[in-house]
Design a protein around this motif. Structure first.
Motif, PDB file in Angstrom:
ATOM      1  N   ALA A   9       0.831  -1.214   0.000  1.00 11.22           N
ATOM      2  CA  ALA A   9       0.000   0.000   0.000  1.00 11.22           C
ATOM      3  C   ALA A   9       0.859   1.254   0.000  1.00 11.22           C
ATOM      4  O   ALA A   9       0.569   2.218  -0.728  1.00 11.22           O
ATOM      5  N   ILE A  10       1.921   1.263   0.786  1.00 12.18           N
ATOM      6  CA  ILE A  10       2.778   2.444   0.843  1.00 12.18           C
ATOM      7  C   ILE A  10       3.527   2.642  -0.467  1.00 12.18           C
ATOM      8  O   ILE A  10       3.633   3.764  -0.981  1.00 12.18           O
ATOM      9  N   ASP A  11       4.065   1.573  -1.034  1.00 11.99           N
ATOM     10  CA  ASP A  11       4.764   1.684  -2.325  1.00 11.99           C
ATOM     11  C   ASP A  11       3.820   2.190  -3.408  1.00 11.99           C
ATOM     12  O   ASP A  11       4.201   3.029  -4.241  1.00 11.99           O
ATOM     13  N   GLN A  12       2.599   1.673  -3.412  1.00 14.98           N
ATOM     14  CA  GLN A  12       1.593   2.123  -4.387  1.00 14.98           C
ATOM     15  C   GLN A  12       1.286   3.605  -4.185  1.00 14.98           C
ATOM     16  O   GLN A  12       1.248   4.391  -5.138  1.00 14.98           O
ATOM     17  N   PHE A  13       1.053   3.970  -2.930  1.00 15.28           N
ATOM     18  CA  PHE A  13       0.699   5.358  -2.634  1.00 15.28           C
ATOM     19  C   PHE A  13       1.823   6.318  -3.005  1.00 15.28           C
ATOM     20  O   PHE A  13       1.567   7.375  -3.607  1.00 15.28           O
ATOM     21  N   LEU A  39      -8.014   0.964  -1.708  1.00 18.26           N
ATOM     22  CA  LEU A  39      -7.532  -0.022  -0.754  1.00 18.26           C
ATOM     23  C   LEU A  39      -8.694  -0.962  -0.465  1.00 18.26           C
ATOM     24  O   LEU A  39      -9.744  -0.528   0.014  1.00 18.26           O
ATOM     25  N   VAL A  40      -8.501  -2.232  -0.762  1.00 15.89           N
ATOM     26  CA  VAL A  40      -9.595  -3.198  -0.658  1.00 15.89           C
ATOM     27  C   VAL A  40      -9.356  -4.112   0.544  1.00 15.89           C
ATOM     28  O   VAL A  40      -8.288  -4.717   0.664  1.00 15.89           O
ATOM     29  N   VAL A  41     -10.337  -4.169   1.421  1.00 14.21           N
ATOM     30  CA  VAL A  41     -10.239  -5.036   2.600  1.00 14.21           C
ATOM     31  C   VAL A  41     -11.551  -5.778   2.812  1.00 14.21           C
ATOM     32  O   VAL A  41     -12.625  -5.286   2.459  1.00 14.21           O
ATOM     33  N   HIS A  42     -11.422  -6.956   3.382  1.00 17.84           N
ATOM     34  CA  HIS A  42     -12.565  -7.760   3.801  1.00 17.84           C
ATOM     35  C   HIS A  42     -12.402  -7.988   5.306  1.00 17.84           C
ATOM     36  O   HIS A  42     -11.322  -8.397   5.741  1.00 17.84           O
ATOM     37  N   PRO A  43     -13.436  -7.737   6.099  1.00 20.05           N
ATOM     38  CA  PRO A  43     -13.281  -7.823   7.553  1.00 20.05           C
ATOM     39  C   PRO A  43     -12.729  -9.155   8.051  1.00 20.05           C
ATOM     40  O   PRO A  43     -11.966  -9.185   9.007  1.00 20.05           O
ATOM     41  N   TYR A  44     -13.090 -10.250   7.395  1.00 22.25           N
ATOM     42  CA  TYR A  44     -12.621 -11.549   7.870  1.00 22.25           C
ATOM     43  C   TYR A  44     -11.155 -11.805   7.522  1.00 22.25           C
ATOM     44  O   TYR A  44     -10.553 -12.762   8.018  1.00 22.25           O
ATOM     45  N   ILE A  45     -10.574 -10.918   6.687  1.00 22.98           N
ATOM     46  CA  ILE A  45      -9.155 -11.075   6.328  1.00 22.98           C
ATOM     47  C   ILE A  45      -8.316 -10.034   7.072  1.00 22.98           C
ATOM     48  O   ILE A  45      -7.586 -10.349   8.002  1.00 22.98           O
ATOM     49  N   MET A  46      -8.418  -8.764   6.681  1.00 23.11           N
ATOM     50  CA  MET A  46      -7.599  -7.738   7.339  1.00 23.11           C
ATOM     51  C   MET A  46      -8.092  -7.422   8.740  1.00 23.11           C
ATOM     52  O   MET A  46      -7.385  -6.798   9.523  1.00 23.11           O
ATOM     53  N   GLY A  47      -9.285  -7.857   9.079  1.00 18.20           N
ATOM     54  CA  GLY A  47      -9.783  -7.655  10.426  1.00 18.20           C
ATOM     55  C   GLY A  47      -9.228  -8.651  11.435  1.00 18.20           C
ATOM     56  O   GLY A  47      -9.469  -8.516  12.634  1.00 18.20           O
ATOM     57  N   LYS A  84      -3.244  -4.163  12.384  1.00 21.12           N
ATOM     58  CA  LYS A  84      -2.345  -3.024  12.581  1.00 21.12           C
ATOM     59  C   LYS A  84      -1.710  -2.577  11.274  1.00 21.12           C
ATOM     60  O   LYS A  84      -1.406  -1.389  11.094  1.00 21.12           O
ATOM     61  N   HIS A  85      -1.505  -3.479  10.341  1.00 20.14           N
ATOM     62  CA  HIS A  85      -0.866  -3.115   9.082  1.00 20.14           C
ATOM     63  C   HIS A  85      -1.807  -2.258   8.216  1.00 20.14           C
ATOM     64  O   HIS A  85      -1.353  -1.350   7.513  1.00 20.14           O
ATOM     65  N   PHE A  86      -3.085  -2.540   8.288  1.00 19.99           N
ATOM     66  CA  PHE A  86      -4.064  -1.699   7.593  1.00 19.99           C
ATOM     67  C   PHE A  86      -4.143  -0.328   8.252  1.00 19.99           C
ATOM     68  O   PHE A  86      -4.120   0.710   7.572  1.00 19.99           O
ATOM     69  N   ARG A  87      -4.207  -0.301   9.575  1.00 21.05           N
ATOM     70  CA  ARG A  87      -4.258   0.976  10.291  1.00 21.05           C
ATOM     71  C   ARG A  87      -3.022   1.820  10.010  1.00 21.05           C
ATOM     72  O   ARG A  87      -3.105   3.035   9.801  1.00 21.05           O
ATOM     73  N   ASN A  88      -1.863   1.196  10.022  1.00 17.49           N
ATOM     74  CA  ASN A  88      -0.622   1.936   9.792  1.00 17.49           C
ATOM     75  C   ASN A  88      -0.538   2.487   8.370  1.00 17.49           C
ATOM     76  O   ASN A  88       0.005   3.584   8.151  1.00 17.49           O
ATOM     77  N   ALA A  89      -1.061   1.747   7.418  1.00 17.31           N
ATOM     78  CA  ALA A  89      -1.082   2.240   6.039  1.00 17.31           C
ATOM     79  C   ALA A  89      -1.948   3.493   5.932  1.00 17.31           C
ATOM     80  O   ALA A  89      -1.566   4.490   5.314  1.00 17.31           O
ATOM     81  N   LEU A  90      -3.113   3.455   6.550  1.00 16.35           N
ATOM     82  CA  LEU A  90      -3.998   4.628   6.530  1.00 16.35           C
ATOM     83  C   LEU A  90      -3.355   5.810   7.230  1.00 16.35           C
ATOM     84  O   LEU A  90      -3.445   6.951   6.761  1.00 16.35           O
ATOM     85  N   ALA A  91      -2.687   5.557   8.346  1.00 18.74           N
ATOM     86  CA  ALA A  91      -2.039   6.645   9.078  1.00 18.74           C
ATOM     87  C   ALA A  91      -0.939   7.285   8.241  1.00 18.74           C
ATOM     88  O   ALA A  91      -0.781   8.516   8.230  1.00 18.74           O
ATOM     89  N   ASP A 111      -2.859  17.277   0.694  1.00 13.73           N
ATOM     90  CA  ASP A 111      -3.548  17.199  -0.597  1.00 13.73           C
ATOM     91  C   ASP A 111      -4.017  15.789  -0.914  1.00 13.73           C
ATOM     92  O   ASP A 111      -4.066  15.382  -2.087  1.00 13.73           O
ATOM     93  N   VAL A 112      -4.360  15.026   0.116  1.00 15.03           N
ATOM     94  CA  VAL A 112      -4.921  13.690  -0.078  1.00 15.03           C
ATOM     95  C   VAL A 112      -6.350  13.704   0.456  1.00 15.03           C
ATOM     96  O   VAL A 112      -6.594  14.158   1.576  1.00 15.03           O
ATOM     97  N   LEU A 113      -7.280  13.236  -0.348  1.00 17.21           N
ATOM     98  CA  LEU A 113      -8.682  13.185   0.046  1.00 17.21           C
ATOM     99  C   LEU A 113      -9.121  11.740   0.187  1.00 17.21           C
ATOM    100  O   LEU A 113      -8.750  10.895  -0.628  1.00 17.21           O
ATOM    101  N   PHE A 114      -9.922  11.463   1.212  1.00  7.60           N
ATOM    102  CA  PHE A 114     -10.499  10.141   1.405  1.00  7.60           C
ATOM    103  C   PHE A 114     -11.954  10.218   0.967  1.00  7.60           C
ATOM    104  O   PHE A 114     -12.805  10.690   1.715  1.00  7.60           O
ATOM    105  N   TRP A 115     -12.214   9.772  -0.242  1.00  7.34           N
ATOM    106  CA  TRP A 115     -13.531   9.906  -0.854  1.00  7.34           C
ATOM    107  C   TRP A 115     -14.171   8.547  -1.088  1.00  7.34           C
ATOM    108  O   TRP A 115     -13.484   7.544  -1.305  1.00  7.34           O
ATOM    109  N   THR A 116     -15.492   8.551  -1.108  1.00 13.27           N
ATOM    110  CA  THR A 116     -16.247   7.375  -1.524  1.00 13.27           C
ATOM    111  C   THR A 116     -16.330   7.363  -3.053  1.00 13.27           C
ATOM    112  O   THR A 116     -15.948   8.328  -3.725  1.00 13.27           O
TER     113      THR A 116
END
Length: 207
Positions: free
Chosen positions: A138-142, A158-166, A172-179, A186-191
């Motif tokens: 995720a970081i390399d992509q970003f 960023l694609v996640v499924h609760p039963y996998i990344m949850g 923690k790796h998903f949380r750290n990527a978002l952080a 200049d980064v927006l978190f949009w739907t």
């Protein structure tokens, strides 16, 4: 951050507490088939798409604007049928880092960027990487897209499924990527629908 929930139409009733939690958090609901079945194997594709829209509309109070086929599957007619049922964007076409218009037999539908590269199904269940791969990729992509976006916007999914990344050892790796991503300006978190509205908004002509 508000997420986009790709949900089977039949799952809304079966897992109403989960759907209710997503609705209360302002998440966007998009169609993901009525059941988790490849669209090529659905007996009546128009009805499946219609029932999915009706289930989301009945629960969320508005029509879904986006669609992600189960397993990214489509038939030759899927984009046409989506437009005719009122869908405005589709995520099945993993082809660019920017939205593009796809022609159908009536009017265009917008392809919103989706990813198989930053997708926990591919990484964890198919490629069998350790949990930290999600953060690294995720970081390399970003970082690359952030540079590419200096003069022309890019979309990163960023694609996640609760039963996998949850799972506790992965979360923690998903949380750290978002952080990390939130630490850049200049980064927006949009739907998906926010990206769609931005893409379709009128713009002044370029001199």
């Amino acid at each position: 951050m508000r997420a986009v929930l790709a949900v089977n139409g039949s799952a809304i009733g079966r897992y109403e507490l989960i759907a209710r939690a997503a609705l209360e958090r302002g998440w966007e609901f998009i169609g993901h088939g009525f059941t988790q079945k490849n669209m090529q194997k659905v007996a009546d594709e128009p009805d499946d798409i219609r029932k999915t829209a009706a289930a989301i509309r009945g629960f969320a109070g508005k029509n879904p604007r986006g669609w992600l086929g189960p397993g990214l599957t489509e038939t030759w007619e899927t984009p046409d049928l989506l437009v005719e049922e009122g869908y405005e964007y589709v995520c099945d076409w993993v082809l660019d880092d920017q939205p593009v218009l796809l022609r159908t037999r009536t009017k265009p539908i917008v392809s919103i960027p989706y990813t198989q590269e930053c997708n926990d199904v591919a990484m964890m269940l198919i490629q069998h990487h350790k949990a930290s791969e999600y953060y690294d990729r995720a970081i390399d992509q970003f970082e690359q897209l952030y540079v590419d976006a200096a003069h022309s916007a890019r979309v990163m999914a960023l694609v996640v499924h609760p039963y996998i990344m949850g799972a506790p050892h992965r979360l923690k790796h998903f949380r750290n990527a978002l952080a990390h991503i939130r630490g850049h300006r200049d980064v927006l978190f949009w739907t998906g629908e926010e990206i769609l509205d931005w893409y379709l908004a009128p713009r002044p002509p370029i001199d």
